[in-house]
Design a protein around this motif. Structure first.
Motif, PDB file in Angstrom:
ATOM      1  N   LYS A 308       0.916  -1.626   0.055  1.00 34.83           N
ATOM      2  CA  LYS A 308      -0.277   0.031   0.212  1.00 34.83           C
ATOM      3  C   LYS A 308       0.999   1.086   0.012  1.00 34.83           C
ATOM      4  CE  LYS A 308      -3.873   3.104   0.532  1.00 34.83           C
ATOM      5  NZ  LYS A 308      -4.600   2.868  -0.256  1.00 34.83           N
ATOM      6  N   ASN A 309       1.961   1.894   0.359  1.00 36.81           N
ATOM      7  CA  ASN A 309       2.619   1.885   0.848  1.00 36.81           C
ATOM      8  C   ASN A 309       4.249   2.055   0.402  1.00 36.81           C
ATOM      9  OD1 ASN A 309       4.364   4.759   1.840  1.00 36.81           O
ATOM     10  ND2 ASN A 309       2.563   5.319   2.850  1.00 36.81           N
ATOM     11  N   ILE A 391      -1.075  -4.575   3.194  1.00 32.71           N
ATOM     12  CA  ILE A 391      -2.260  -4.663   3.490  1.00 32.71           C
ATOM     13  C   ILE A 391      -3.321  -5.878   2.850  1.00 32.71           C
ATOM     14  CG2 ILE A 391      -2.871  -1.983   3.671  1.00 32.71           C
ATOM     15  CD1 ILE A 391      -4.348  -1.776   1.061  1.00 32.71           C
ATOM     16  N   GLU A 394      -8.591  -2.580   2.769  1.00 29.35           N
ATOM     17  CA  GLU A 394      -9.391  -1.305   3.186  1.00 29.35           C
ATOM     18  C   GLU A 394     -10.112  -1.063   3.969  1.00 29.35           C
ATOM     19  OE1 GLU A 394      -7.402   0.917   3.254  1.00 29.35           O
ATOM     20  OE2 GLU A 394      -6.341   1.240   0.823  1.00 29.35           O
TER      21      GLU A 394
END
Length: 396
Positions: A308-309, A391, A394
């Motif tokens: 995700k990041n 992840i 969400e």
């Protein structure tokens, strides 16, 4: 010139952030598993030929890459919490109104953590300081290897929406018993429903890796769950099945147990079934039978985490530490895998020597670690696990 430097820096950063995260082992994957083949068994016995029955195998970690899964043991621990299909069973533990229903939900969630075993292939022994940080919906999980000799892992998970806190410390003693290896897991497992002001202490089952007369890995032993605030407890017994039972296909993964009042011993529910199929609970007052767990809904078609990041991924992230080795195993490039494994192990040994030379002790980044004799305990340094850069889904 500055632009070129920035490009090189970006490429270095991308290389540094290279991750390999594999799909969790799901229920349906067992049909395609060939890991109990004779060549695997022969290789295992060749490694154990000089080991006496009853010996502690804790330091027996020098496995060739051909006998490794492409994942660290930290990922295996984390998957038990963040990897599931269908319903959020952890959150359900706090959503129930009545105390008895909450304990039933805690029992169901504990059963959901039992996963099929890949016989003959072991995950990597995590290096000191290795971490694994993953989120799935409202559940955030952070694992850290807080000791290497002996191997001790700590886990902290929080449920943002339902105000749930889970802490584990896990260390184990594998012993060679001649025809099988018995792995006894130790350490505290505590689940807190903070909104309900309830604490559940949970025991861990044993893992049996049997070579003869039939090869396979099985969960066995007892799981006890107790909540002092509600005066309720549950006891579950896992049956790995005898050799003849396995040949007949009977009760290989059966589970039997009960939910009772702690003080009086009065049995409230009878629990029975198979953890890889369905588990039922019979109300002792009404004789009503409910299905409390369906394995097909929970541990089938599991998905790996996605990035995700990228910038927030820690250098200690398990999927990055072992990425080169995992790629070598997945591509069956055994020479590459062997070199990659050796490189990680040598880097760890060098770090240990440098700390020793400087007179420094290693300190956990995420847990307060306490050792009392042979027992270990770990407390999270932060009250909540932050959202992870890896992840599954969400939050809704």
């Amino acid at each position: 010139m500055k632009y070129i430097e920035l490009i090189f820096q970006a490429k270095e950063e991308e290389a540094r952030k290279h991750l390999v995260v594999v799909k969790p082992f799901s229920l349906e994957d067992e049909k395609d598993s060939e890991h109990a083949a004779l060549n695997v068994i022969r290789r295992i016995f060749s490694l154990l030929k000089d080991v006496r029955p009853g010996s502690d195998l804790t330091d027996f970690t020098q496995l060739p890459p051909q006998l490794n899964q492409p994942r660290s043991q930290l990922q295996v621990y984390g998957e038990m919490i963040y990897s599931f299909g269908g319903q959020d069973l952890l959150g359900e533990c706090s959503r129930r109104v009545l105390p008895i229903e909450r304990l039933k939900s805690v029992v169901t969630w504990n059963i959901s953590k039992l996963r099929p075993i890949i016989f003959g292939l072991a995950p990597y022994n995590p290096i000191l300081g290795e971490t694994h940080h993953v989120s799935n919906g409202h559940i955030n999980v952070l694992c850290e290897q807080v000791s290497h000799h002996p191997p001790v892992s700590a886990l902290h998970a929080t449920h943002e929406k339902e105000n749930i806190d889970l802490t584990w410390v896990q260390y184990f003693t594998p012993r060679f018993r001649g025809s099988y290896v018995e792995v006894e897991a130790k350490g505290k497992r505590v689940l807190k429903l903070l909104t309900r002001k309830e604490t559940y202490e949970m025991e861990q089952p044993k893992l049996i890796m049997r070579f003869l007369p039939a090869a396979g890995g099985h969960w066995a032993g007892k799981i006890k769950i107790k909540c002092p605030e509600t005066d309720l407890e549950a006891e579950l017994h896992l049956n790995s099945g005898s050799f003849m039972e396995r040949l007949r296909g009977n009760d290989n993964r059966s589970i039997k147990g009960k939910i009772s009042e702690s003080s009086s011993g009065n049995k409230l529910y009878d629990i029975f079934g198979h953890w890889d199929r369905t588990v039922m609970a019979t109300n002792m007052k009404t004789n009503e039978v409910d299905v409390i767990y369906n394995a097909k809904d929970n541990i089938s078609e599991l998905k790996p985490p996605i990035v995700k990041n990228q910038q927030e991924i820690m250098e200690s992230e398990s999927a990055m530490v072992w990425s080169e080795l995992s790629e070598g195993i997945l591509k069956k490039d055994w020479e590459r895998a062997k070199k990659a494994k050796k490189a990680v192990e040598e880097k760890q040994r060098l770090s240990s020597k440098l700390r020793e030379a400087a007179g420094e002790s290693w300190v956990s980044k995420h847990f307060l670690v306490v050792k009392d004799g042979k027992d270990w305990d770990c407390s999270p340094l932060q009250p909540m696990v932050p959202r992870a850069p890896l992840i599954i889904t969400e939050p809704h």
